[in-house]
Every structure is written in C-alpha cells, then in structure tokens.
Design an enzyme around this catalytic site. Structure first.
Site, short mmCIF file in Angstrom:
data_model
loop_
_atom_site.label_atom_id
_atom_site.label_comp_id
_atom_site.label_asym_id
_atom_site.label_seq_id
_atom_site.Cartn_x
_atom_site.Cartn_y
_atom_site.Cartn_z
N LYS A 152 0.86 -1.18 0.00
CA LYS A 152 0.00 0.00 0.00
C LYS A 152 0.90 1.24 0.00
O LYS A 152 1.93 1.25 0.69
CB LYS A 152 -0.88 -0.03 1.25
CG LYS A 152 -1.91 1.07 1.35
CD LYS A 152 -2.75 0.88 2.61
CE LYS A 152 -3.85 1.91 2.75
NZ LYS A 152 -4.69 1.65 3.95
N SER A 200 -9.56 1.50 2.99
CA SER A 200 -8.75 2.30 2.10
C SER A 200 -7.67 1.50 1.35
O SER A 200 -7.09 2.01 0.41
CB SER A 200 -8.05 3.41 2.90
OG SER A 200 -7.21 2.85 3.89
N SER A 233 -9.52 -0.94 7.19
CA SER A 233 -9.02 -0.81 5.81
C SER A 233 -8.27 -2.01 5.25
O SER A 233 -7.94 -2.02 4.07
CB SER A 233 -8.13 0.42 5.70
OG SER A 233 -8.93 1.56 5.63
N1 GLN Z 1 -12.99 3.63 6.47
C1 GLN Z 1 -12.35 4.04 7.70
C2 GLN Z 1 -12.03 5.51 7.66
O1 GLN Z 1 -12.19 6.11 6.64
C3 GLN Z 1 -11.16 3.20 7.98
C4 GLN Z 1 -9.93 3.64 7.30
C5 GLN Z 1 -8.73 2.81 7.63
O2 GLN Z 1 -8.81 1.75 8.25
N2 GLN Z 1 -7.59 3.29 7.23
O3 GLN Z 1 -11.64 6.07 8.64
#
Ligand code: GLN
Length: 505
Positions: free
Chosen positions: A78, A153, A177
């Site tokens: 990532k 994400s 994410s």
């Molecule tokens: N969807 C969640 C957020 O936007 C989790 C994001 C993540 O785990 N990086 O905060």
C-alpha cells in the site's frame, strides 16, 4: 498448466525453492498479469518493473535462499508504506513526488524475507475512506465487478491480490481498511493486534489505531506473510516486546495442521471451541445476502463441533461515533506536519508564512482529508474537548471491557467472536459517495477492533445471492493470539463455498 501468477504464495515460494522456475519467470508472469488487468483495475500507483527485473536476475544468479521464506515472491505495498528511493504518495497530491530516504520496518522485513516489491498500490488518500475513490490517481475497480468499489482504504492492495497481479500485498487498518476491502474483493486480510507489527515508516493516520497487515489469496499465505511482519521493533515505541505466539509461529503450526488437504476436515475439528456471536454485530442492518452467507458459516462451524455462544457487547452502539471522533482527532494532529515546509507540495509565491501553510494544505489535501482535519480540530478544541474527545476515550475503555468479558477464557468466555466484516457487499461507484455519513456507517463492524486493539481476520463467506459479490466474515480474537485466528480461518476457508475466478476481469 496454470500460469505462474495463478498459484498461491505458498505454492510459488515452494516452486521457487525447488527451482521449478526462476525468480525472473515469476516476476515476468506477474508483470504480464498486471499489464493485462491494470487498464481495467487501476490497482497500482507505481509499478516497479525495472527494479524487480534487476533484482530477479541477481536472485537467480544467487539461487534459492533457505532462510528467506518469501524468496523471489512478487508482492505489493500500500502506498502509505515508505520504500526507500521509490515514490510513496499516500494517494495524495501533497506527496505526489515524495521519495523517502529510508524503508519502513515492514519493508525491511519483507525484503529480508526475500520478497520482490513489484507495486505500490492505490488507496484512499492518507488511508481515509472505504472505497478507494479518494485517490488523486483515480479510483480502483473491484475485480468482481468493475462498476463496484473494491472497498478501502487498502482497495488497491485487495484488488491487486484478488486479480492475481501479486501473490500478497500489505495494507494498513485504522478502522477496517484491511478487512473491509479483503471482504469486498474475496481475499484474506489480517489486522494484527495493536503493537504486533511495527508502524515505523508507515505514514500515520490514527497512531493509536494503525496496524499493517497482509492481504492474500489464502489463509495459509496470510500466516506466512504475518510471520515475516510480526515482532518487536525498537524503532516503534508502541511495538509490543513479545515474540510470536508461545506455541510457535503460526506459520509452522499451520503448515502442519491446516495448510493441506482441502476436503478432509474431520467432523470434530472444533470440538470444545466456543465461538461468540455478538448480537450487536448481527442486528445492525445487514443485507439479507450477507447475513445468509455468514449464518451459513456459523452453521457449518457448529457442524464441526464448535459451540456458538450469544454474547453482548453493550457499548458497540457507540463504536462508530467514538471511532470517528478519536481517529479524526489523531489524523488532524498527525497531518499537521504537512505544512508546505517539510514535506512534499509547497504553494508557489506565498504572500507570507500563514499563506504558505494555508495554500499548500488547501491544494495538497483532498476533500475527505480536509473534512477529517476539520472534524479532528473541532473535537480537540478547548470548548469541546470534554464533551467529545474525553467522552470518546472513556467509552473506548468500556468497549475494551466488553471484549475482555466476552473473551475471558478463565471465566468461561469465548475463544473467538464471529461477525460479518461489513453490513453489505461492495456497492456501485457513486451510489454512496455523495453522502459521507452513509459511507462512514458502513464501517460499523470493523472500527471496533481498532478501538480495542484486538486482532481480526477477514475472509470470504461465499458470494452473495443477489449481487454476486463476495460477502466477508471476520474472526475477532484475543490479544496477540493471531495464531488462533489463522487456525479458525483455515477451517472457515475450507467450509466456505469456493469463489472461483473474479468475474470482472
Ligand atoms: N474507512 C475508515 C475511515 O475512513 C477506515 C480507514 C482505515 O482503516 N484506514 O476512517
């Protein structure tokens, strides 16, 4: 003959060790797959073809290294993970041309294990989002249906693994994410216990939540990568001073007990195991197809001798609000370092210092990131701190107590808890993006584990009857007992209906 890119990580690593093929062949196969699928998916921000090819030639000259478990295996990171000399963008205009001069600890470990980094994968900007639509490099598509989101994400990592571009990818999980995109794309994703994997060199979102973990095609592959990543790191003061599970590496354990022989699950494999079914996770507006697939798994686990125990986590109803208050507060603080002076983008011809800050930040950050910064700044402001941040921190503690009660083995608690990863399968692009709050609500079932720091393993429960998309199920477990999650995950993987090939590519 299957193509090399079709093989699992475990199988390809074995083939490389036995010299069935060389690293160059494996790298070429993965690159050809990337070339064929990337125009549809946009899963990668950078493809490191030249460096990978050079590395492959060097490795082939040297021959297989016994002490490198991922020797010659192409992987993706990532783009939140610093890779020395390579662009590390966090999918943000702010860092569009940022090249770190050091490796994240997870990158060091993967390289030392012999992995070949083939791609930096797409993501929501600074890991904020659930769809990979918030990327300055454009959205990533779901390999199961190109009209749908891959989740986020770490959507690029999940799509890349599901489409067989790489054999494993690293993601980061602050509120789901890794697990949510793994569920949406039909792969396996592990969020380790907080402190299990070093955060050194991983661009911070919510420092008390973030954990890096693997996304893979199988549970066994996940164990192999996890065994490489896990363990103390003196450069991260929040990393736990604990070695892997006292009973040994999950990898060793796994290969012996669970890695082989798909159809031969003895009927009593799970005898004596108590699996908690937290009401609050199953009564929160699940779609019928997700509920059906996940309940099927519960039934099958019972068939293997497990006892299902209804449990209650009364503070779960506050989890989403607590998460968005605390994670935004930490995000706002962490992102203060992007001021146009130290890193990345700098506004041209600023009128004065304040203008330099404001213009760099207004142009460098996308809409969602700016929303989080504003929310985080608000909940930390002196007039509101007690009402929001302090309250949230108190509820976070209560939530942990709920989990400690449910998982307390000495007092008859459960070995693990089971729930869907998300209330629904992957949705169509654009269908929710106009409404940030609705997208936040989709994180309802994943954020809790980050609040309490416990490990979670997500995998597929089969395809939803209506959407035809993968439905994700997650195992939540005791701290630092990822081995138990992986073992149970391997059983679920064998019991769940196989997915077949992603239909969109
Ligand atoms: N969807 C969640 C957020 O936007 C989790 C994001 C993540 O785990 N990086 O905060």
């Amino acid at each position: 003959m299957p193509e090399i890119y079709d093989l699992s990580l475990s199988r390809v690593a074995e083939g490389l060790r036995n010299k069935e093929y060389g690293v160059s062949e494996v790298v070429e196969s993965a690159l050809a797959r990337i070339e064929a699928t990337e125009p549809k998916l946009n899963a990668c921000i950078s493809i490191l073809a030249d460096a990978a090819r050079e590395q492959a030639v060097r490795m082939d000259k040297q021959g297989p290294q016994k002490n490198q478990p991922l020797w010659g295996v192409p992987v993706g990171f990532k783009d939140v993970i610093c890779l020395k000399g390579s662009r590390t963008t966090c999918a943000s205009r702010f860092l569009e041309n940022f090249r770190p001069f050091y490796d994240a600890e997870v990158a060091v470990r993967m390289k030392e294990a012999g992995a070949v980094v083939l791609a930096k994968t797409n993501m929501d900007e600074f890991a904020m989002g659930s769809t990979t639509e918030n990327s300055c490099f454009g959205r990533t598509a779901n390999p199961w249906d190109l009209e749908r989101v891959p989740g986020g994400s770490s959507g690029g990592s999940a799509a890349s693994v599901a489409a067989k571009q790489v054999f494993a990818a690293l993601g980061s999980d602050t509120g789901g994410s890794i697990r949510q995109p793994a569920g949406f794309c039909g792969c396996v994703g592990l969020k380790p216990t907080y402190g299990r994997v070093s955060r050194y060199g991983v661009v911070a979102f919510g420092s008390s939540f973030d954990q890096v973990g693997p996304l893979t095609r199988t549970v066994e592959d996940c164990a192999r990568v996890f065994a490489v990543l896990a363990g103390p790191d003196a450069k991260d003061s929040t990393s736990a001073r604990l070695d892997l599970h006292p009973e040994g590496l999950p990898e060793q354990d796994f290969v012996a007990k669970a890695g082989r022989g798909r159809s031969e699950e003895p009927a009593d494999t799970l005898k004596g195991m108590k699996i908690g079914v937290p009401d609050e996770f199953w009564e929160s507006g699940l779609t019928a197809e997700v509920e059906e697939r996940c309940r099927d798994i519960l039934k099958k686990l019972e068939g293997q001798g497990a006892t299902l125990v209804p449990v209650s986590l009364p503070n779960q109803k506050y989890a989403l609000a607590v998460y968005y208050i605390m994670a935004s507060a930490e995000a706002g603080t962490n992102l203060a370092r992007f001021d146009g002076v130290r890193y990345g983008r700098r506004a041209e011809n600023p009128a004065d210092l304040l203008d330099l800050y404001v213009s760099s930040r207004s142009r460098g950050f996308g809409e969602e990131v700016q929303r989080r910064i504003m929310l985080g700044t608000f909940v930390l402001s002196s007039g509101y701190y007690d009402a929001y941040y302090r309250k949230a921190a108190q509820i976070r503690r209560l939530l942990l107590r709920d989990f400690e009660n449910a998982l307390d083995l000495e007092r008859g608690g459960c070995h693990a808890l089971l729930a869907p990863t998300s209330p629904c399968a992957a949705w169509k692009f654009g269908s929710l993006s106009a409404d940030p709050l609705t997208v936040y609500k989709m994180d309802l079932l994943t954020v809790t584990l980050n609040l309490v720091g416990l490990p979670g393993l997500a995998l597929s429960a089969g395809l939803g009857r209506e959407s035809g998309m993968p439905a994700g199920i997650q195992i939540m477990g005791r701290p630092f007992d990822e081995a138990a999650l992986l073992r149970l995950g391997a059983v679920i993987e064998r019991l769940a209906p196989g997915l077949g090939e992603p239909a969109g590519i």
